[in-house]
Design an enzyme around this catalytic site. Structure first.
Site, PDB file in Angstrom:
ATOM      1  CG  HIS A 307      -2.293   1.038   1.105  1.00 55.84           C
ATOM      2  ND1 HIS A 307      -1.924   2.387   1.509  1.00 55.84           N
ATOM      3  CD2 HIS A 307      -4.027   0.865   0.217  1.00 55.84           C
ATOM      4  CE1 HIS A 307      -3.342   3.211   0.899  1.00 55.84           C
ATOM      5  NE2 HIS A 307      -4.047   2.005   0.629  1.00 55.84           N
ATOM      6  CG  ASP A 364      -8.165  -4.112  -3.031  1.00 53.90           C
ATOM      7  OD1 ASP A 364      -9.601  -4.398  -2.921  1.00 53.90           O
ATOM      8  OD2 ASP A 364      -8.232  -3.314  -3.677  1.00 53.90           O
TER       9      ASP A 364
HETATM   10  N1  CMC Z   1       4.430  -7.810  -5.553  1.00 54.67           N
HETATM   11  C1  CMC Z   1       5.378  -7.403  -5.272  1.00 54.67           C
HETATM   12  N2  CMC Z   1       6.555  -6.515  -5.253  1.00 54.67           N
HETATM   13  C2  CMC Z   1       6.336  -5.053  -4.554  1.00 54.67           C
HETATM   14  C3  CMC Z   1       4.474  -5.235  -4.558  1.00 54.67           C
HETATM   15  C4  CMC Z   1       3.643  -6.643  -4.386  1.00 54.67           C
HETATM   16  N3  CMC Z   1       2.082  -6.502  -4.522  1.00 54.67           N
HETATM   17  N4  CMC Z   1       4.076  -3.841  -4.654  1.00 54.67           N
HETATM   18  C5  CMC Z   1       5.415  -3.578  -4.098  1.00 54.67           C
HETATM   19  N5  CMC Z   1       6.308  -4.244  -4.515  1.00 54.67           N
HETATM   20  C6  CMC Z   1       7.844  -3.673  -4.026  1.00 54.67           C
HETATM   21  C7  CMC Z   1       7.933  -2.924  -5.591  1.00 54.67           C
HETATM   22  O1  CMC Z   1       8.117  -3.926  -6.654  1.00 54.67           O
HETATM   23  C8  CMC Z   1       8.928  -2.083  -4.961  1.00 54.67           C
HETATM   24  O2  CMC Z   1      10.718  -2.437  -5.236  1.00 54.67           O
HETATM   25  P1  CMC Z   1      11.635  -1.996  -5.267  1.00 54.67           P
HETATM   26  O3  CMC Z   1      11.861  -1.413  -3.975  1.00 54.67           O
HETATM   27  O4  CMC Z   1      12.699  -3.329  -5.412  1.00 54.67           O
HETATM   28  O5  CMC Z   1      11.689  -1.591  -6.549  1.00 54.67           O
HETATM   29  C9  CMC Z   1       8.498  -1.632  -4.007  1.00 54.67           C
HETATM   30  O6  CMC Z   1       7.669  -2.955  -3.561  1.00 54.67           O
HETATM   31  C10 CMC Z   1       7.734  -0.225  -3.367  1.00 54.67           C
HETATM   32  O7  CMC Z   1       6.995  -0.521  -4.392  1.00 54.67           O
HETATM   33  P2  CMC Z   1       6.009   0.570  -4.954  1.00 54.67           P
HETATM   34  O8  CMC Z   1       5.346   0.264  -6.307  1.00 54.67           O
HETATM   35  O9  CMC Z   1       6.748   1.677  -5.350  1.00 54.67           O
HETATM   36  O10 CMC Z   1       4.602   1.896  -4.025  1.00 54.67           O
HETATM   37  P3  CMC Z   1       3.542   2.346  -4.399  1.00 54.67           P
HETATM   38  O11 CMC Z   1       3.388   3.209  -2.739  1.00 54.67           O
HETATM   39  O12 CMC Z   1       4.127   3.422  -5.628  1.00 54.67           O
HETATM   40  O13 CMC Z   1       2.353   1.351  -4.380  1.00 54.67           O
HETATM   41  C11 CMC Z   1       0.905  -0.466  -4.760  1.00 54.67           C
HETATM   42  C12 CMC Z   1       1.897   1.170  -3.583  1.00 54.67           C
HETATM   43  C13 CMC Z   1      -0.324  -0.210  -4.014  1.00 54.67           C
HETATM   44  C14 CMC Z   1       0.205  -0.235  -6.184  1.00 54.67           C
HETATM   45  C15 CMC Z   1       1.636  -1.717  -5.039  1.00 54.67           C
HETATM   46  O14 CMC Z   1       1.430  -2.286  -3.305  1.00 54.67           O
HETATM   47  C16 CMC Z   1       1.195  -2.640  -5.681  1.00 54.67           C
HETATM   48  O15 CMC Z   1       1.114  -2.466  -6.995  1.00 54.67           O
HETATM   49  N6  CMC Z   1      -0.105  -3.578  -5.223  1.00 54.67           N
HETATM   50  C17 CMC Z   1      -0.374  -4.716  -5.569  1.00 54.67           C
HETATM   51  C18 CMC Z   1      -1.710  -4.173  -5.944  1.00 54.67           C
HETATM   52  C19 CMC Z   1      -2.739  -3.461  -5.132  1.00 54.67           C
HETATM   53  O16 CMC Z   1      -3.015  -4.724  -5.112  1.00 54.67           O
HETATM   54  N7  CMC Z   1      -3.405  -2.425  -5.320  1.00 54.67           N
HETATM   55  C20 CMC Z   1      -4.538  -2.270  -4.112  1.00 54.67           C
HETATM   56  C21 CMC Z   1      -4.277  -1.598  -3.096  1.00 54.67           C
HETATM   57  S1  CMC Z   1      -6.079  -1.411  -1.337  1.00 54.67           S
HETATM   58  C22 CMC Z   1      -6.993  -0.965  -2.351  1.00 54.67           C
HETATM   59  C23 CMC Z   1      -6.852   0.693  -2.676  1.00 54.67           C
HETATM   60  O17 CMC Z   1      -6.979   1.015  -2.065  1.00 54.67           O
HETATM   61  O18 CMC Z   1      -6.709   1.131  -3.510  1.00 54.67           O
END
Ligand code: CMC
Length: 428
Positions: A307, A364
């Site tokens: 998240h 989710d």
């Molecule tokens: N699986 C594997 N690696 C992950 C995941 C995941 N679900 N989420 C983040 N990472 C890794 C990402 O690859 C990065 O790694 P590194 O630092 O080595 O490059 C690190 O963790 C930080 O990730 P980020 O993408 O920079 O984080 P963010 O804050 O931009 O993204 C997120 C947050 C929710 C989009 C992301 O965690 C994600 O894609 N999760 C899966 C989709 C999901 O479940 N979304 C629902 C969110 S909750 C409902 C809502 O309110 O929307």
């Protein structure tokens, strides 16, 4: 003297005021930064940028706190119902019992949809994704209610618009579903509570007696409450920014629906179930999928994990996990993907990759398992999220207007071709 921060830009010092929220969170107010220095800030994904002051929802991602208008989420999920929470979010206070009854009645009275919506639905392919259809229908409401595009509606007219869309969205969703399945459409029943009426319109057999099920109504109320608002996320910020151009409420909600659809946001609940199914069909080897999620050459992410704001735990996920066991138990449903989900969570939580990046199950991860137990089709999971998020979008849209926020218009750092190398077009 109120707190300030000093910024030195090209040797020149400027003082920027600090603003503090009621929960002591602090921000540097950069409103004068560009006029005083010529500089702007750069923050992809707005990871450090507060776009507004808001009194609707507070969350502390480090401590796992979430509250609506000062009420802790666990209290609301346990003791309130969705319409009461909608009132709280939109009007800032819990309704009295008389206010709640009147609000519920108004919503029920506005729950019918124009008959021409059926004609519009006939034009969509039966297998169209419902999020696309629902977004289109929300936008189409502006055509049926031209007064909704009035730039400055009176408080009474605005109240009517808000109540109407809360009443109509479940009907739009159920009508979309039933038409896509070739089932007769059921008119809303005003004698049922909001969640029971939605479930009735989705699944009741036409012409047969229907008895509302309290377990189902309670489950929907809980899930909708947990999704009802989440401060400045992707869809809510979209609603606010679209509304800041004085676009109508219904047009702004249609934009919010589009933003919610993506798998990194609300679309994750559909993606989670699809992922769990894939793991199950692959033999249930959770470790293999954990490896895939960690592999940077693989585009796969563990859906329902991570998240932007929560870096310890998502309080909504904690409540939903417990509710999932309870609701499936009460419904007598046993779903093998629940076992897979729990196994996956256990492996991920003890894996260094997930620990280092503070990746935990989000709202989710378990919600889809409940929706599935309730018989909601997978492609409708994100629609369920939208039904829950509706009052939050409305409350934030209204707040943005009440506060006379300026039109949202970020800046950029331009990295394209420069006019300095410009070759007059005639010399090509
Ligand atoms: N699986 C594997 N690696 C992950 C995941 C995941 N679900 N989420 C983040 N990472 C890794 C990402 O690859 C990065 O790694 P590194 O630092 O080595 O490059 C690190 O963790 C930080 O990730 P980020 O993408 O920079 O984080 P963010 O804050 O931009 O993204 C997120 C947050 C929710 C989009 C992301 O965690 C994600 O894609 N999760 C899966 C989709 C999901 O479940 N979304 C629902 C969110 S909750 C409902 C809502 O309110 O929307």
């Amino acid at each position: 003297m109120s707190e300030q921060v000093e910024l030195i830009v090209e040797g020149k010092s400027i003082k920027l005021p600090v603003i503090e929220g009621t929960e002591k969170e602090k921000a540097i107010d950069i409103a004068k930064l560009r006029s005083e220095t010529g500089y702007i800030t750069y923050d992809p994904g707005f990871k450090n940028t507060g776009s507004t002051r808001s009194g609707v929802t507070f969350l502390d991602g480090e401590l796992g706190i979430l509250s609506y208008r000062g009420y802790p989420i666990d209290q609301l999920a346990e003791k309130s119902n969705f319409i009461e929470v909608a009132y709280l979010l939109i009007y800032g206070k819990l309704p009295t019992s008389a206010q709640l009854t009147a609000f519920e009645k108004e919503i029920a009275e506005q729950s019918e949809i124009p008959s021409n919506i059926g004609t519009i639905l006939n034009g969509f392919p039966a297998d169209a994704h419902p999020m696309g259809v629902i977004g289109s229908l929300l936008s189409a409401l502006t055509a049926f209610y031209p007064e909704s595009i009035e730039a400055n509606p009176s408080p009474e007219a605005l109240h009517k618009l808000m109540v109407r869309v809360i009443g109509q969205l479940p009907t739009l969703v159920a009508t979309t579903y039933r038409k896509s399945k070739g089932l007769p459409v059921l008119a809303p029943r005003k004698d049922l509570d909001y969640c029971s009426n939605f479930y009735y319109m989705m699944f009741a057999e036409a012409g047969k007696e229907y008895k509302a099920d309290q377990v189902i109504a309670d489950a929907l109320n809980k899930l909708f409450i947990l999704h009802a608002d989440h401060e400045q996320n992707c869809s809510t910020s979209t609603v606010r920014i679209v509304g800041s151009s004085q676009a109508s409420l219904y047009a702004s909600l249609a934009a919010g629906t589009a933003a919610l659809w993506g798998p990194l946001h609300g679309g994750a609940n559909q993606a989670v179930i699809e992922m769990l199914e894939e793991i199950k069909n692959d033999g249930g080897d959770t470790a293999k999928f954990i490896l895939k999620a960690k592999d940077k050459n693989d585009n796969f992410r563990l859906m329902g994990f991570g998240h932007r704001v929560y870096k310890n735990f998502d309080p909504r996920a904690k409540i939903i996990k417990v509710a999932c066991d309870q609701i499936l138990g009460k419904l007598g449903v046993s779903d093998p993907v629940l076992t897979i989900a729990k196994g996956l969570e256990e492996v991920a939580l003890s894996d260094q990759y997930f620990v280092d990046r503070k990746l935990y199950p989000n709202v989710d991860f378990y919600s889809g398992i409940i929706y599935r137990a309730l018989g909601i089709p997978t492609e409708y999971f994100t629609v369920m999220f939208a039904l829950g998020r509706l009052p939050g979008w409305i409350a934030q849209w209204k707040e943005m207007r009440d506060d006379n926020e300026p039109i949202g218009r970020p800046r950029q750092i331009y990295i394209g071709e420069t006019e300095r190398n410009y070759v007059p077009i005639d010399n090509r």
